[in-house]
Scaffold this active site. Structure first.
Site, PDB file in Angstrom:
ATOM      1  N   SER A  22       0.782  -1.236   0.000  1.00  0.00           N
ATOM      2  CA  SER A  22       0.000   0.000   0.000  1.00  0.00           C
ATOM      3  C   SER A  22       0.813   1.284   0.000  1.00  0.00           C
ATOM      4  O   SER A  22       0.237   2.368  -0.107  1.00  0.00           O
ATOM      5  CB  SER A  22      -0.966   0.000   1.181  1.00  0.00           C
ATOM      6  N   TYR A  36     -10.527   2.463   5.925  1.00  0.00           N
ATOM      7  CA  TYR A  36      -9.547   2.073   4.909  1.00  0.00           C
ATOM      8  C   TYR A  36     -10.170   1.133   3.883  1.00  0.00           C
ATOM      9  O   TYR A  36     -10.770   0.113   4.235  1.00  0.00           O
ATOM     10  CB  TYR A  36      -8.366   1.390   5.590  1.00  0.00           C
ATOM     11  N   SER A  37     -10.016   1.466   2.608  1.00  0.00           N
ATOM     12  CA  SER A  37     -10.578   0.637   1.541  1.00  0.00           C
ATOM     13  C   SER A  37      -9.726   0.743   0.284  1.00  0.00           C
ATOM     14  O   SER A  37      -9.555   1.830  -0.274  1.00  0.00           O
ATOM     15  CB  SER A  37     -12.015   1.072   1.221  1.00  0.00           C
ATOM     16  N   ASN A  38      -9.229  -0.392  -0.184  1.00  0.00           N
ATOM     17  CA  ASN A  38      -8.449  -0.410  -1.426  1.00  0.00           C
ATOM     18  C   ASN A  38      -9.270   0.051  -2.622  1.00  0.00           C
ATOM     19  O   ASN A  38      -8.721   0.524  -3.619  1.00  0.00           O
ATOM     20  CB  ASN A  38      -7.921  -1.826  -1.672  1.00  0.00           C
ATOM     21  N   GLY A  89       2.858  -0.434   3.992  1.00  0.00           N
ATOM     22  CA  GLY A  89       2.066  -1.346   3.187  1.00  0.00           C
ATOM     23  C   GLY A  89       2.447  -2.791   3.381  1.00  0.00           C
ATOM     24  O   GLY A  89       3.574  -3.104   3.777  1.00  0.00           O
TER      25      GLY A  89
END
Length: 369
Positions: free
Chosen positions: A85, A181-183, A323
């Site tokens: 990340s 948090y979200s990809n 990440g």
């Protein structure tokens, strides 16, 4: 006693009383080396490696453990790793550059650039802004928690396939109401970059960031590219979390895409965050927006636009991201004054909270000197 023996005893005595040579002193493990050694010895990490840039501009690299559990080979100094990340910071910089150029509006809606694409239960791209994507305040569900590493390992997936996975689930919250948090947020940010520029996200990162600041060991893997190009430690993964370590170095990282696909080194990450915070990648207005944060969790972490701040034990904060991706976890960043930078990688994602905290502590030791 002969004169020869007397001289020999005298030399031995002087040697015992004299201070150890400088090389012997410098060979003693410093705080960073001790922290990496403990990550291997106590937390079961196959390897740990770090790069630290001090206030005088000197860089030190560290390793601990083994680069390959099968062969016992050494850990390559400053080896390439999958940075997970941390990729989000690169994606955010590209978006913010385009905002500075007037090609994207920070408070424009997703539908402005991707009309009709983002619809689902409680989800509407007409009410989600670019700022909310970059700050994880959109309320969008995270596709990343709904995929299996083993299923994705040998598959190339298109970004829109990943979006389809996310949109099967209802919204986590209303846009702008809370941090989560979200990809999926960065998936959409990458799609917006491609729509606005007409070029692949990888090309935009390369020409806007990687080449201009000389990140010689950083790249966005090509479609279907499963290996790591330069010397690297093997990455190991547990799936399930209490399962055995398995070599997961070779994998198709396309499921990470704009949220987590990059490969780099700790030294390159130090350079990236140093140049970013020094204002050499963004105009002042956009950098100020990037550094405008909201609370993210309970450990003092705050999240800006693809950039986080964390408190340091010696006072102040450091800026970075961090990440993980199957096989590797990397944490670090640069101090507020920009004079110290450090990144630490372990070659397996910690599954115990103590190990998670030990990685963070290693970064703290490096940045507090």
């Amino acid at each position: 006693m002969s004169a020869v023996v007397a001289v020999a005893i005298g030399v031995m005595t002087l040697g015992a009383l004299a201070p150890p040579p400088v090389s012997a002193v410098s060979a003693r493990p410093d705080a960073v080396q001790q922290a990496l050694n403990a990550l291997v010895r106590d937390d079961g990490m196959p390897a740990a490696l770090a790069s630290v840039q001090d206030r005088d501009g000197r860089t030190r690299t560290y390793t601990a453990g083994v680069g390959d559990l099968t062969t016992g080979s050494k850990v390559p100094r400053d080896g390439q790793v999958r940075i997970g990340s941390n990729t989000k910071a690169f994606t955010a910089v590209v978006v913010l550059q385009l905002i500075g150029e007037g090609k994207i509006g920070l408070d424009a809606t997703v539908d402005t650039y991707l009309p009709g694409l983002v619809r689902g239960e409680g989800i509407d791209g007409r009410h989600i802004t670019v700022r909310q994507l970059l700050q994880h305040t959109s309320g969008l569900p995270d596709y990343g928690v709904h995929i299996d590493d083993d299923e994705m390992r040998n598959r190339y997936v298109e970004p829109c396939e990943l979006l389809d996975i996310a949109l099967r689930y209802k919204a986590d919250a209303e846009p702008g109401k809370t941090w989560g948090y979200s990809n999926t947020n960065y998936l959409l940010a990458g799609l917006i970059v491609q729509k606005v520029t007409g070029r692949p996200l990888a090309e935009e990162m390369d020409r806007r960031i990687i080449k201009p600041i000389g990140l010689r060991h950083t790249y966005f893997p090509a479609p279907g590219e499963m290996t790591i190009r330069e010397p690297h430690p093997q990455g190991y993964h547990r799936n399930p979390a209490d399962g055995p370590l398995r070599d997961f170095t070779e994998m198709d990282p396309s499921w990470g895409w704009a949220a987590g696909q990059l490969i780099s080194t700790n030294s390159d990450l130090n350079r990236f965050f140093t140049e970013l915070l020094a204002g050499r990648l963004l105009p002042a207005a956009q950098l100020a927006q990037m550094r405008t944060t909201v609370p993210a969790g309970t450990s003092g972490l705050r999240y800006g636009l693809g950039l986080t701040s964390r408190p340091l034990s010696c006072g102040g904060v450091y800026w970075g991201h961090g990440g993980d991706i199957a096989g590797y976890e990397t944490r670090g960043g640069v101090t507020e004054d920009g004079r110290r930078a450090a990144n630490v990688t372990v070659t397996s994602i910690p599954t115990e909270e103590a190990a998670v905290q030990h990685v963070k502590a290693a970064v703290d030791k490096a940045l507090c000197g």
